[in-house]
Design a protein around this motif. Structure first.
Motif, mmCIF file in Angstrom:
data_model
loop_
_atom_site.group_PDB
_atom_site.id
_atom_site.type_symbol
_atom_site.label_atom_id
_atom_site.label_comp_id
_atom_site.label_asym_id
_atom_site.label_seq_id
_atom_site.Cartn_x
_atom_site.Cartn_y
_atom_site.Cartn_z
ATOM 1 N N GLU A 26 0.822 -1.205 0.000
ATOM 2 C CA GLU A 26 0.000 0.000 0.000
ATOM 3 C C GLU A 26 0.863 1.266 0.000
ATOM 4 O OE1 GLU A 26 -3.863 1.731 2.386
ATOM 5 O OE2 GLU A 26 -2.480 0.421 3.465
ATOM 6 N N LYS A 27 1.944 1.242 0.765
ATOM 7 C CA LYS A 27 2.841 2.408 0.813
ATOM 8 C C LYS A 27 3.558 2.589 -0.534
ATOM 9 C CE LYS A 27 6.365 4.735 3.424
ATOM 10 N NZ LYS A 27 7.204 4.804 4.580
ATOM 11 N N MET A 28 3.997 1.492 -1.153
ATOM 12 C CA MET A 28 4.622 1.584 -2.483
ATOM 13 C C MET A 28 3.643 2.190 -3.473
ATOM 14 S SD MET A 28 6.482 -2.096 -2.924
ATOM 15 C CE MET A 28 7.218 -2.909 -1.532
ATOM 16 N N HIS A 29 2.386 1.722 -3.426
ATOM 17 C CA HIS A 29 1.356 2.219 -4.330
ATOM 18 C C HIS A 29 1.189 3.732 -4.164
ATOM 19 C CE1 HIS A 29 -2.661 3.009 -5.937
ATOM 20 N NE2 HIS A 29 -2.525 1.896 -6.652
ATOM 21 N N GLY A 30 1.085 4.181 -2.925
ATOM 22 C CA GLY A 30 0.922 5.617 -2.663
ATOM 23 C C GLY A 30 2.120 6.421 -3.121
ATOM 24 N N ASP A 31 3.305 5.904 -2.869
ATOM 25 C CA ASP A 31 4.541 6.594 -3.256
ATOM 26 C C ASP A 31 4.629 6.734 -4.778
ATOM 27 O OD1 ASP A 31 7.183 7.718 -2.799
ATOM 28 O OD2 ASP A 31 7.981 5.792 -3.503
ATOM 29 N N LEU A 32 4.390 5.641 -5.493
ATOM 30 C CA LEU A 32 4.487 5.689 -6.957
ATOM 31 C C LEU A 32 3.369 6.542 -7.556
ATOM 32 C CD1 LEU A 32 5.504 2.002 -7.741
ATOM 33 C CD2 LEU A 32 6.975 4.018 -7.615
ATOM 34 N N SER A 33 2.184 6.505 -6.949
ATOM 35 C CA SER A 33 1.074 7.339 -7.428
ATOM 36 C C SER A 33 1.432 8.818 -7.318
ATOM 37 C CB SER A 33 -0.199 7.065 -6.627
ATOM 38 O OG SER A 33 -0.680 5.788 -6.920
ATOM 39 N N SER A 34 2.104 9.177 -6.228
ATOM 40 C CA SER A 34 2.472 10.590 -6.050
ATOM 41 C C SER A 34 3.630 10.995 -6.964
ATOM 42 C CB SER A 34 2.823 10.871 -4.584
ATOM 43 O OG SER A 34 4.032 10.238 -4.235
ATOM 44 N N LYS A 35 4.462 10.039 -7.370
ATOM 45 C CA LYS A 35 5.603 10.354 -8.243
ATOM 46 C C LYS A 35 5.170 10.542 -9.698
ATOM 47 C CE LYS A 35 9.245 8.312 -5.502
ATOM 48 N NZ LYS A 35 10.208 7.257 -5.313
ATOM 49 N N ASP A 36 4.364 9.594 -10.210
ATOM 50 C CA ASP A 36 3.948 9.668 -11.613
ATOM 51 C C ASP A 36 2.805 8.676 -11.838
ATOM 52 O OD1 ASP A 36 3.650 9.785 -14.364
ATOM 53 O OD2 ASP A 36 5.805 9.743 -14.777
ATOM 54 N N GLN A 37 1.621 9.034 -11.390
ATOM 55 C CA GLN A 37 0.482 8.121 -11.429
ATOM 56 C C GLN A 37 0.179 7.626 -12.842
ATOM 57 O OE1 GLN A 37 -3.063 9.533 -9.510
ATOM 58 N NE2 GLN A 37 -3.997 7.520 -9.544
ATOM 59 N N LYS A 38 0.203 8.508 -13.816
ATOM 60 C CA LYS A 38 -0.114 8.096 -15.194
ATOM 61 C C LYS A 38 0.868 7.040 -15.694
ATOM 62 C CE LYS A 38 -2.542 12.189 -16.766
ATOM 63 N NZ LYS A 38 -2.587 13.309 -17.678
ATOM 64 N N HIS A 39 2.148 7.254 -15.456
ATOM 65 C CA HIS A 39 3.163 6.297 -15.902
ATOM 66 C C HIS A 39 2.954 4.925 -15.253
ATOM 67 C CE1 HIS A 39 6.993 4.485 -16.930
ATOM 68 N NE2 HIS A 39 7.229 4.301 -15.642
ATOM 69 N N TYR A 40 2.750 4.914 -13.938
ATOM 70 C CA TYR A 40 2.630 3.641 -13.223
ATOM 71 C C TYR A 40 1.280 2.963 -13.441
ATOM 72 C CZ TYR A 40 7.141 4.610 -11.223
ATOM 73 O OH TYR A 40 8.483 4.858 -11.078
ATOM 74 N N GLN A 41 0.271 3.721 -13.857
ATOM 75 C CA GLN A 41 -0.989 3.101 -14.284
ATOM 76 C C GLN A 41 -0.792 2.460 -15.657
ATOM 77 O OE1 GLN A 41 -3.830 6.331 -13.968
ATOM 78 N NE2 GLN A 41 -4.785 5.380 -12.187
ATOM 79 N N ARG A 42 -0.125 3.188 -16.540
ATOM 80 C CA ARG A 42 0.100 2.717 -17.901
ATOM 81 C C ARG A 42 0.935 1.430 -17.919
ATOM 82 N NH1 ARG A 42 0.963 7.418 -19.672
ATOM 83 N NH2 ARG A 42 3.210 7.445 -19.397
ATOM 84 N N ASN A 43 1.985 1.368 -17.091
ATOM 85 C CA ASN A 43 2.835 0.177 -17.144
ATOM 86 C C ASN A 43 2.319 -0.971 -16.260
ATOM 87 O OD1 ASN A 43 3.679 0.730 -14.507
ATOM 88 N ND2 ASN A 43 5.772 1.274 -15.085
ATOM 89 N N GLY A 44 1.200 -0.765 -15.562
ATOM 90 C CA GLY A 44 0.554 -1.837 -14.807
ATOM 91 C C GLY A 44 1.043 -2.032 -13.384
ATOM 92 N N VAL A 45 2.034 -1.265 -12.956
ATOM 93 C CA VAL A 45 2.611 -1.468 -11.627
ATOM 94 C C VAL A 45 1.586 -1.171 -10.525
ATOM 95 C CG1 VAL A 45 4.363 -0.660 -9.985
ATOM 96 C CG2 VAL A 45 5.010 -1.187 -12.338
#
Length: 194
Positions: A62-81
């Motif tokens: 959950e913390k990784m998800h929040g961290d990556l969402s705040s860094k670049d949500q579009k990128h990490y949604q696009r690549n499936g992470v």
């Protein structure tokens, strides 16, 4: 058929994609399964033209998800992470490192040569208390969503065969040979001891 479910460990390097997809599939099929990473850190792809993002194994999904969402949500949604991390949250709170787990297993599957080498080295370095044999089988799986799904299916079929056999040691070579013929893959394997 054994009275208790097969105790299975699945290990990739970061305990995020390949081992977690196998964890999901095996649990759905009734196996007692735990998944692990064998690396020194959880390693996720960085943003565009950026280095990988590293997390300690103690970091919850959950913390990784929040961290990556705040860094670049579009990128990490696009690549499936982000989707992978949400799936993982439904399975367990966070990644675990194989080298820190003292529990015995009936069979250990690794999802790549590097993870296999680390698992075998770790088991060989441990004090053998019970001398219980444990097969370690490498199913080489590319670190993509599609390959993780296919690899999880192969691991599940092997587990089903071992569960039906009731004797992990005697049937393993036969099951691996049949899987090699079916998939066109070869499966590196050895036996270690607890």
């Amino acid at each position: 058929m054994p009275s208790s479910p097969l105790r299975v460990a699945v290990v990739c390097m970061s305990n995020v994609n390949r081992s977690m997809e196998a964890h999901r599939v095996l649990r759905k099929n009734g196996f007692h399964v735990r998944s692990f990473g064998a690396g020194s850190h959880v390693r996720l792809p960085g943003g565009p033209r950026k280095p990988p993002v590293l997390y300690d194994f103690s970091t919850p999904y959950e913390k990784m998800h929040g961290d990556l969402s705040s860094k670049d949500q579009k990128h990490y949604q696009r690549n499936g992470v982000l989707r992978i991390l949400r799936r993982n949250e439904r399975i367990k709170p966070g990644p675990e490192r194989f080298q820190e787990c003292p529990d015995p297993f009936d069979v250990i599957f690794t999802c790549g040569q590097r993870a296999y080498n680390r698992v075998v080295a770790d088991l060989c370095a441990r004090d053998q208390e019970t001398w219980q044999p444990v097969p370690v089988v490498n199913v080489d799986i590319d670190d993509t969503l599609e390959a993780a799904s296919l690899g999880a299916s192969i691991i599940c079929e092997l587990c089903q065969g071992l569960q039906q056999a009731g004797d992990t040691q005697s049937r393993l070579a036969e099951l691996l040979q049949a899987a090699e013929e079916k998939t066109g893959r070869s499966f590196l394997h050895t036996v270690c001891f607890y």
